[in-house]
Design a protein around this motif. Structure first.
Motif, mmCIF file in Angstrom:
data_model
loop_
_atom_site.group_PDB
_atom_site.id
_atom_site.type_symbol
_atom_site.label_atom_id
_atom_site.label_comp_id
_atom_site.label_asym_id
_atom_site.label_seq_id
_atom_site.Cartn_x
_atom_site.Cartn_y
_atom_site.Cartn_z
ATOM 1 N N GLU A 167 30.408 -65.108 -27.212
ATOM 2 C CA GLU A 167 29.249 -64.203 -27.297
ATOM 3 C C GLU A 167 29.691 -62.740 -27.348
ATOM 4 O OE1 GLU A 167 26.169 -67.019 -27.522
ATOM 5 O OE2 GLU A 167 26.165 -64.852 -27.809
ATOM 6 N N ALA A 168 30.655 -62.381 -26.510
ATOM 7 C CA ALA A 168 31.120 -60.991 -26.476
ATOM 8 C C ALA A 168 31.831 -60.624 -27.777
ATOM 9 C CB ALA A 168 32.056 -60.783 -25.284
ATOM 10 N N THR A 169 32.584 -61.547 -28.333
ATOM 11 C CA THR A 169 33.287 -61.287 -29.598
ATOM 12 C C THR A 169 32.277 -61.136 -30.726
ATOM 13 O OG1 THR A 169 35.207 -62.516 -28.804
ATOM 14 C CG2 THR A 169 35.051 -62.129 -31.189
ATOM 15 N N ALA A 170 31.234 -61.944 -30.703
ATOM 16 C CA ALA A 170 30.177 -61.816 -31.718
ATOM 17 C C ALA A 170 29.496 -60.457 -31.613
ATOM 18 C CB ALA A 170 29.156 -62.939 -31.558
ATOM 19 N N ALA A 171 29.192 -60.041 -30.386
ATOM 20 C CA ALA A 171 28.550 -58.733 -30.185
ATOM 21 C C ALA A 171 29.472 -57.616 -30.654
ATOM 22 C CB ALA A 171 28.197 -58.553 -28.710
ATOM 23 N N ALA A 195 27.804 -72.706 -39.537
ATOM 24 C CA ALA A 195 27.599 -71.889 -38.323
ATOM 25 C C ALA A 195 26.861 -70.588 -38.611
ATOM 26 C CB ALA A 195 28.954 -71.565 -37.687
ATOM 27 N N LEU A 196 27.118 -69.972 -39.776
ATOM 28 C CA LEU A 196 26.557 -68.628 -40.010
ATOM 29 C C LEU A 196 26.037 -68.407 -41.423
ATOM 30 C CD1 LEU A 196 26.094 -65.614 -39.346
ATOM 31 C CD2 LEU A 196 28.523 -65.205 -39.871
ATOM 32 N N ILE A 197 26.854 -68.698 -42.426
ATOM 33 C CA ILE A 197 26.542 -68.260 -43.784
ATOM 34 C C ILE A 197 25.209 -68.819 -44.277
ATOM 35 C CG2 ILE A 197 27.358 -68.291 -46.180
ATOM 36 C CD1 ILE A 197 30.243 -68.280 -44.995
ATOM 37 N N SER A 198 24.950 -70.083 -44.020
ATOM 38 C CA SER A 198 23.670 -70.670 -44.460
ATOM 39 C C SER A 198 22.495 -69.963 -43.794
ATOM 40 C CB SER A 198 23.626 -72.165 -44.152
ATOM 41 O OG SER A 198 24.671 -72.827 -44.842
ATOM 42 N N ALA A 199 22.682 -69.574 -42.533
ATOM 43 C CA ALA A 199 21.585 -68.916 -41.795
ATOM 44 C C ALA A 199 21.266 -67.543 -42.382
ATOM 45 C CB ALA A 199 21.974 -68.769 -40.327
ATOM 46 N N VAL A 210 32.198 -68.163 -32.456
ATOM 47 C CA VAL A 210 31.867 -66.748 -32.648
ATOM 48 C C VAL A 210 30.855 -66.601 -33.780
ATOM 49 C CG1 VAL A 210 32.794 -64.509 -33.401
ATOM 50 C CG2 VAL A 210 34.053 -65.872 -31.714
ATOM 51 N N LEU A 211 31.067 -67.324 -34.864
ATOM 52 C CA LEU A 211 30.139 -67.233 -36.006
ATOM 53 C C LEU A 211 28.753 -67.742 -35.627
ATOM 54 C CD1 LEU A 211 32.382 -68.336 -39.009
ATOM 55 C CD2 LEU A 211 32.053 -66.057 -38.004
ATOM 56 N N ALA A 212 28.716 -68.802 -34.838
ATOM 57 C CA ALA A 212 27.412 -69.330 -34.402
ATOM 58 C C ALA A 212 26.699 -68.313 -33.520
ATOM 59 C CB ALA A 212 27.620 -70.644 -33.651
ATOM 60 N N ALA A 213 27.464 -67.604 -32.686
ATOM 61 C CA ALA A 213 26.866 -66.582 -31.820
ATOM 62 C C ALA A 213 26.358 -65.401 -32.652
ATOM 63 C CB ALA A 213 27.893 -66.113 -30.791
ATOM 64 N N VAL A 214 27.078 -65.067 -33.735
ATOM 65 C CA VAL A 214 26.588 -64.014 -34.636
ATOM 66 C C VAL A 214 25.253 -64.436 -35.237
ATOM 67 C CG1 VAL A 214 27.002 -62.846 -36.850
ATOM 68 C CG2 VAL A 214 28.850 -63.042 -35.171
ATOM 69 N N ALA A 215 25.200 -65.691 -35.690
ATOM 70 C CA ALA A 215 23.970 -66.204 -36.321
ATOM 71 C C ALA A 215 22.795 -66.163 -35.358
ATOM 72 C CB ALA A 215 24.189 -67.626 -36.806
ATOM 73 N N ALA A 216 23.065 -66.382 -34.087
ATOM 74 C CA ALA A 216 21.983 -66.449 -33.078
ATOM 75 C C ALA A 216 21.610 -65.073 -32.533
ATOM 76 C CB ALA A 216 22.418 -67.356 -31.930
ATOM 77 N N GLU A 269 41.972 -53.685 -38.392
ATOM 78 C CA GLU A 269 41.967 -54.259 -37.053
ATOM 79 C C GLU A 269 42.213 -55.763 -37.131
ATOM 80 O OE1 GLU A 269 38.909 -51.110 -34.884
ATOM 81 O OE2 GLU A 269 38.976 -53.212 -34.287
ATOM 82 N N VAL A 270 43.067 -56.256 -36.258
ATOM 83 C CA VAL A 270 43.307 -57.692 -36.117
ATOM 84 C C VAL A 270 42.842 -58.082 -34.717
ATOM 85 C CG1 VAL A 270 45.091 -59.466 -35.854
ATOM 86 C CG2 VAL A 270 45.195 -57.860 -37.772
ATOM 87 N N TRP A 271 41.980 -59.076 -34.627
ATOM 88 C CA TRP A 271 41.483 -59.580 -33.352
ATOM 89 C C TRP A 271 41.953 -61.031 -33.190
ATOM 90 C CZ3 TRP A 271 35.527 -58.112 -33.175
ATOM 91 C CH2 TRP A 271 35.390 -56.735 -33.397
ATOM 92 N N VAL A 272 42.738 -61.280 -32.151
ATOM 93 C CA VAL A 272 43.147 -62.640 -31.805
ATOM 94 C C VAL A 272 42.210 -63.134 -30.710
ATOM 95 C CG1 VAL A 272 45.005 -64.149 -31.000
ATOM 96 C CG2 VAL A 272 45.554 -62.099 -32.354
ATOM 97 N N VAL A 273 41.515 -64.209 -30.985
ATOM 98 C CA VAL A 273 40.515 -64.736 -30.046
ATOM 99 C C VAL A 273 41.003 -66.088 -29.556
ATOM 100 C CG1 VAL A 273 38.047 -65.174 -29.699
ATOM 101 C CG2 VAL A 273 38.780 -63.650 -31.541
ATOM 102 N N ALA A 274 41.262 -66.205 -28.235
ATOM 103 C CA ALA A 274 41.848 -67.446 -27.710
ATOM 104 C C ALA A 274 41.239 -67.801 -26.363
ATOM 105 C CB ALA A 274 43.362 -67.298 -27.572
ATOM 106 N N ALA A 275 41.013 -69.096 -26.178
ATOM 107 C CA ALA A 275 40.431 -69.588 -24.928
ATOM 108 C C ALA A 275 41.136 -70.863 -24.508
ATOM 109 C CB ALA A 275 38.937 -69.871 -25.105
#
Ligand SMILES: O=C(O)[C@H](O)[C@@H](O)[C@H](O)[C@H](O)COP(=O)(O)O
Length: 248
Positions: free
Chosen positions: A16-20, A92-96, A49-55, A199-205
């Motif tokens: 969610e934070a990465t989407a924001a 996740a996002l593009i169709s929305a 992240v893409l799903a959170a952007v869509a939402a 900018e390069v963002w590495v997102v890992a969990a």
């Protein structure tokens, strides 16, 4: 180049934070430049992240007609295969986004077909498309944000430890055979293309990423930990959950 390491409590908050952060970045860039070029990543976190952007309600503040979407890597499979990063990003996002995002602004890596029978053919075609959108004398657009997931072995995109693709230079894309992460055939941006990003963002969990995160941040070689080479021209961001940051 500045490097930030940001730690969020869990994978859901990280997504969610990465989407924001991504939406805000798009809005900020659009206030003084168009088009905006974003490189998407596959993997569970990248798709979340893409799903959170869509939402997000902020989604509709972005002028998607001025956004171009690219991919950092792709699994070399037939069009529409559920394992393709493109398929998952569309779901996740593009169709929305519908008509708000013009189809010609979406640049997938070519799927396996009779016309594109090998990952080499897909890589070459993508390099041509990237060059068509690049400034004269450059190979790729100046990506504003390039997203990367990271595997437990420290791979980014489809650049895996001790793999020959790590050392490919002079071109923006590379075909990958023998990927240790299935499927075996892939197409990836090269480090040269990744390093062209502002900018390069590495997102890992996840705890399984903790060793690779620590290794990359401590300056391992890219042969050991490919994520160590995940750097942007202006900024590199490591966006982590607490488990992945445990050894930082
Ligand atoms: O095509 C792919 O598999 C991805 O581009 C890959 O680089 C992914 O981002 C990492 O493996 C992390 O994936 P997870 O977030 O699912 O761990």
């Amino acid at each position: 180049m500045t490097r930030d390491v940001v730690v969020h409590p869990d994978p859901a908050v990280l997504a969610e934070a990465t989407a924001a952060r991504l939406l805000t970045a798009l809005l900020d860039v659009q206030s003084h430049r168009s088009p905006v070029h974003v490189v998407l990543t596959g993997g569970t976190v990248g798709i979340k992240v893409l799903a959170a952007v869509a939402a997000s309600p902020v989604r509709d503040a972005v002028d998607w007609s001025g956004v171009h979407l690219w991919w950092g890597d792709e699994r070399f499979l037939p069009d529409g295969d559920g394992d393709r990063n493109e398929t998952q990003a569309r779901d996740a996002l593009i169709s929305a986004l519908g008509d708000a995002l013009p189809a010609q602004n979406v640049h997938p890596m070519a799927a396996q077909s009779d016309e594109v029978p090998t990952p080499e053919a897909s890589a070459s075609a993508y390099a041509r498309t990237l060059a068509e959108h690049a400034a004269p004398g450059t190979q790729v657009p100046a990506f504003d944000v390039l997203l990367l997931g990271m595997g437990p072995d420290g791979h980014i995109a489809s650049l895996f430890p001790d793999h020959e693709a790590l050392h490919v230079t002079g071109v923006a894309t590379v075909a990958v055979h023998g990927s240790p992460k299935p499927p075996p055939l892939r197409v990836s941006l090269t480090y040269e293309a990744i390093h062209a990003a502002r900018e390069v963002w590495v997102v890992a969990a996840g705890a399984e990423k903790a060793d690779a995160v620590a290794s990359a941040l401590r300056g391992a070689t890219v042969a050991q930990t490919p994520a160590a080479g995940a750097t942007g021209r202006d900024r590199t961001r490591w966006l982590l959950d607490a488990a992945a940051a445990a050894h930082v």
